[in-house]
Design a protein around this motif. Structure first.
Motif, PDB file in Angstrom:
ATOM      1  N   CYS A   1      71.971  49.040   1.795  1.00 33.73           N
ATOM      2  CA  CYS A   1      70.744  49.496   1.140  1.00 33.73           C
ATOM      3  C   CYS A   1      70.825  50.992   0.900  1.00 33.73           C
ATOM      4  CB  CYS A   1      69.531  49.175   2.023  1.00 33.73           C
ATOM      5  SG  CYS A   1      67.949  49.751   1.363  1.00 33.73           S
ATOM      6  N   ARG A   2      70.482  51.394  -0.312  1.00 34.30           N
ATOM      7  CA  ARG A   2      70.338  52.807  -0.652  1.00 34.30           C
ATOM      8  C   ARG A   2      68.867  53.027  -0.998  1.00 34.30           C
ATOM      9  NH1 ARG A   2      74.192  56.364   0.343  1.00 34.30           N
ATOM     10  NH2 ARG A   2      74.092  57.350  -1.688  1.00 34.30           N
ATOM     11  N   VAL A   3      68.338  54.159  -0.598  1.00 34.87           N
ATOM     12  CA  VAL A   3      66.938  54.459  -0.880  1.00 34.87           C
ATOM     13  C   VAL A   3      66.820  55.764  -1.653  1.00 34.87           C
ATOM     14  CG1 VAL A   3      66.052  53.190   1.120  1.00 34.87           C
ATOM     15  CG2 VAL A   3      66.560  55.633   1.337  1.00 34.87           C
ATOM     16  N   ALA A   4      65.772  55.827  -2.447  1.00 30.63           N
ATOM     17  CA  ALA A   4      65.405  57.058  -3.147  1.00 30.63           C
ATOM     18  C   ALA A   4      64.267  57.689  -2.361  1.00 30.63           C
ATOM     19  CB  ALA A   4      64.968  56.763  -4.575  1.00 30.63           C
ATOM     20  N   GLU A   5      64.446  58.944  -2.030  1.00 36.33           N
ATOM     21  CA  GLU A   5      63.441  59.687  -1.274  1.00 36.33           C
ATOM     22  C   GLU A   5      62.979  60.863  -2.122  1.00 36.33           C
ATOM     23  OE1 GLU A   5      63.610  62.545   2.579  1.00 36.33           O
ATOM     24  OE2 GLU A   5      64.588  60.592   2.816  1.00 36.33           O
ATOM     25  N   VAL A   6      61.668  60.964  -2.312  1.00 39.84           N
ATOM     26  CA  VAL A   6      61.075  62.071  -3.062  1.00 39.84           C
ATOM     27  C   VAL A   6      60.016  62.706  -2.171  1.00 39.84           C
ATOM     28  CG1 VAL A   6      59.762  62.735  -5.117  1.00 39.84           C
ATOM     29  CG2 VAL A   6      61.508  60.950  -5.284  1.00 39.84           C
ATOM     30  N   SER A   7      60.129  64.002  -1.955  1.00 40.86           N
ATOM     31  CA  SER A   7      59.189  64.733  -1.102  1.00 40.86           C
ATOM     32  C   SER A   7      59.033  64.072   0.256  1.00 40.86           C
ATOM     33  CB  SER A   7      57.827  64.867  -1.786  1.00 40.86           C
ATOM     34  OG  SER A   7      57.951  65.512  -3.032  1.00 40.86           O
ATOM     35  N   GLY A   8      60.136  63.606   0.812  1.00 40.34           N
ATOM     36  CA  GLY A   8      60.136  63.006   2.137  1.00 40.34           C
ATOM     37  C   GLY A   8      59.655  61.575   2.201  1.00 40.34           C
ATOM     38  N   GLU A   9      59.339  60.966   1.059  1.00 41.40           N
ATOM     39  CA  GLU A   9      58.840  59.590   1.037  1.00 41.40           C
ATOM     40  C   GLU A   9      59.843  58.668   0.350  1.00 41.40           C
ATOM     41  OE1 GLU A   9      55.380  56.840  -1.016  1.00 41.40           O
ATOM     42  OE2 GLU A   9      55.205  59.003  -1.127  1.00 41.40           O
ATOM     43  N   VAL A  10      60.175  57.564   1.002  1.00 43.01           N
ATOM     44  CA  VAL A  10      61.025  56.554   0.389  1.00 43.01           C
ATOM     45  C   VAL A  10      60.187  55.832  -0.668  1.00 43.01           C
ATOM     46  CG1 VAL A  10      62.278  54.397   0.771  1.00 43.01           C
ATOM     47  CG2 VAL A  10      62.509  56.277   2.406  1.00 43.01           C
ATOM     48  N   CYS A  11      60.642  55.893  -1.922  1.00 47.25           N
ATOM     49  CA  CYS A  11      59.847  55.328  -3.016  1.00 47.25           C
ATOM     50  C   CYS A  11      60.635  54.352  -3.884  1.00 47.25           C
ATOM     51  CB  CYS A  11      59.254  56.444  -3.860  1.00 47.25           C
ATOM     52  SG  CYS A  11      60.476  57.570  -4.516  1.00 47.25           S
ATOM     53  N   GLY A  12      61.862  54.041  -3.495  1.00 52.42           N
ATOM     54  CA  GLY A  12      62.643  53.071  -4.234  1.00 52.42           C
ATOM     55  C   GLY A  12      63.861  52.669  -3.434  1.00 52.42           C
ATOM     56  N   PHE A  13      64.449  51.530  -3.798  1.00 53.78           N
ATOM     57  CA  PHE A  13      65.640  51.071  -3.078  1.00 53.78           C
ATOM     58  C   PHE A  13      66.526  50.226  -3.969  1.00 53.78           C
ATOM     59  CE2 PHE A  13      62.625  47.565  -2.192  1.00 53.78           C
ATOM     60  CZ  PHE A  13      63.386  46.467  -2.566  1.00 53.78           C
ATOM     61  N   THR A  14      67.770  50.125  -3.567  1.00 54.27           N
ATOM     62  CA  THR A  14      68.691  49.107  -4.057  1.00 54.27           C
ATOM     63  C   THR A  14      69.233  48.380  -2.841  1.00 54.27           C
ATOM     64  OG1 THR A  14      70.595  50.618  -4.070  1.00 54.27           O
ATOM     65  CG2 THR A  14      69.407  50.334  -6.151  1.00 54.27           C
ATOM     66  N   ASN A  15      69.269  47.056  -2.934  1.00 51.01           N
ATOM     67  CA  ASN A  15      69.939  46.213  -1.942  1.00 51.01           C
ATOM     68  C   ASN A  15      71.131  45.611  -2.669  1.00 51.01           C
ATOM     69  OD1 ASN A  15      67.841  46.621  -0.076  1.00 51.01           O
ATOM     70  ND2 ASN A  15      66.731  44.840  -0.811  1.00 51.01           N
ATOM     71  N   SER A  16      72.311  45.831  -2.137  1.00 54.55           N
ATOM     72  CA  SER A  16      73.529  45.408  -2.824  1.00 54.55           C
ATOM     73  C   SER A  16      74.453  44.653  -1.889  1.00 54.55           C
ATOM     74  CB  SER A  16      74.256  46.635  -3.382  1.00 54.55           C
ATOM     75  OG  SER A  16      73.428  47.364  -4.265  1.00 54.55           O
ATOM     76  N   VAL A  17      75.368  43.901  -2.501  1.00 52.60           N
ATOM     77  CA  VAL A  17      76.372  43.140  -1.759  1.00 52.60           C
ATOM     78  C   VAL A  17      77.731  43.461  -2.369  1.00 52.60           C
ATOM     79  CG1 VAL A  17      77.154  40.861  -1.019  1.00 52.60           C
ATOM     80  CG2 VAL A  17      74.705  41.273  -1.407  1.00 52.60           C
ATOM     81  N   LEU A  18      78.614  43.965  -1.555  1.00 53.28           N
ATOM     82  CA  LEU A  18      79.981  44.253  -1.978  1.00 53.28           C
ATOM     83  C   LEU A  18      80.829  43.044  -1.607  1.00 53.28           C
ATOM     84  CD1 LEU A  18      81.315  46.703  -3.303  1.00 53.28           C
ATOM     85  CD2 LEU A  18      81.973  47.466  -1.033  1.00 53.28           C
ATOM     86  N   HIS A  19      81.555  42.499  -2.591  1.00 51.20           N
ATOM     87  CA  HIS A  19      82.321  41.276  -2.338  1.00 51.20           C
ATOM     88  C   HIS A  19      83.630  41.281  -3.125  1.00 51.20           C
ATOM     89  CE1 HIS A  19      81.384  39.372  -6.259  1.00 51.20           C
ATOM     90  NE2 HIS A  19      80.209  39.988  -6.132  1.00 51.20           N
ATOM     91  N   ALA A  20      84.539  40.436  -2.703  1.00 50.60           N
ATOM     92  CA  ALA A  20      85.801  40.255  -3.412  1.00 50.60           C
ATOM     93  C   ALA A  20      85.553  39.407  -4.651  1.00 50.60           C
ATOM     94  CB  ALA A  20      86.819  39.566  -2.503  1.00 50.60           C
ATOM     95  N   GLY A  21      86.496  39.464  -5.574  1.00 42.44           N
ATOM     96  CA  GLY A  21      86.399  38.661  -6.783  1.00 42.44           C
ATOM     97  C   GLY A  21      87.740  38.022  -7.105  1.00 42.44           C
TER      98      GLY A  21
END
Length: 145
Positions: free
Chosen positions: A50-70
């Motif tokens: 999970c990566r989050v976007a923080e603006v003025s100390g507040e988490v206001c967005g996220f990405t949840n991702s899965v890294l996998h083989a192909g």
């Protein structure tokens, strides 16, 4: 704006955003699944992160991702499974910054690709996504068990 890995202490804000995301998609996710998802994201288990976007100390967005083989590449592929920005923070480039963050990670870590899906009716998100790449012509088939 800071884009960073989610910290365990981000859970309450992530959950607020997660609830908004699930509501947006008119879905329901059992508490047991949400708790386990958060645990896997924080521990980076099974390729999830999970990566989050923080603006003025507040988490206001996220990405949840899965890294996998192909099967068609040597390097890992990233599936951006969930992206959400708080409604009151939309239109400020946060969603775009979250995608750019994953693109930077892809380049730095030699990922073979990055992909995601959204509803065809999600025009607001698609207007952001189309700045990166146009949707392809694949059709998704899904069975839930």
């Amino acid at each position: 704006m800071i884009i960073r890995d989610a910290f365990p202490s981000d859970e309450p804000l992530w959950r607020r955003l997660w609830d908004g995301y699930v509501t947006f998609y008119e879905a329901s996710v059992p508490e047991e699944v949400t708790a386990r998802t958060w645990e896997r994201l924080i521990r980076k288990e099974q390729g999830m992160f999970c990566r989050v976007a923080e603006v003025s100390g507040e988490v206001c967005g996220f990405t949840n991702s899965v890294l996998h083989a192909g099967t068609w590449s040597l390097g890992p592929i990233c599936y951006l499974e969930d992206l959400f920005v708080a409604p009151e923070r939309r239109g400020r480039g946060i969603g775009e910054a979250l995608i750019r963050d994953l693109l930077n990670m892809a380049k730095a870590n030699s990922w073979s690709g990055l992909y995601w899906v959204t509803r065809s009716s999600n025009t607001a998100a698609r207007s952001v996504y189309d700045r990166f790449i146009k949707a392809d012509d694949f059709v998704r088939y899904r069975m839930d068990f």
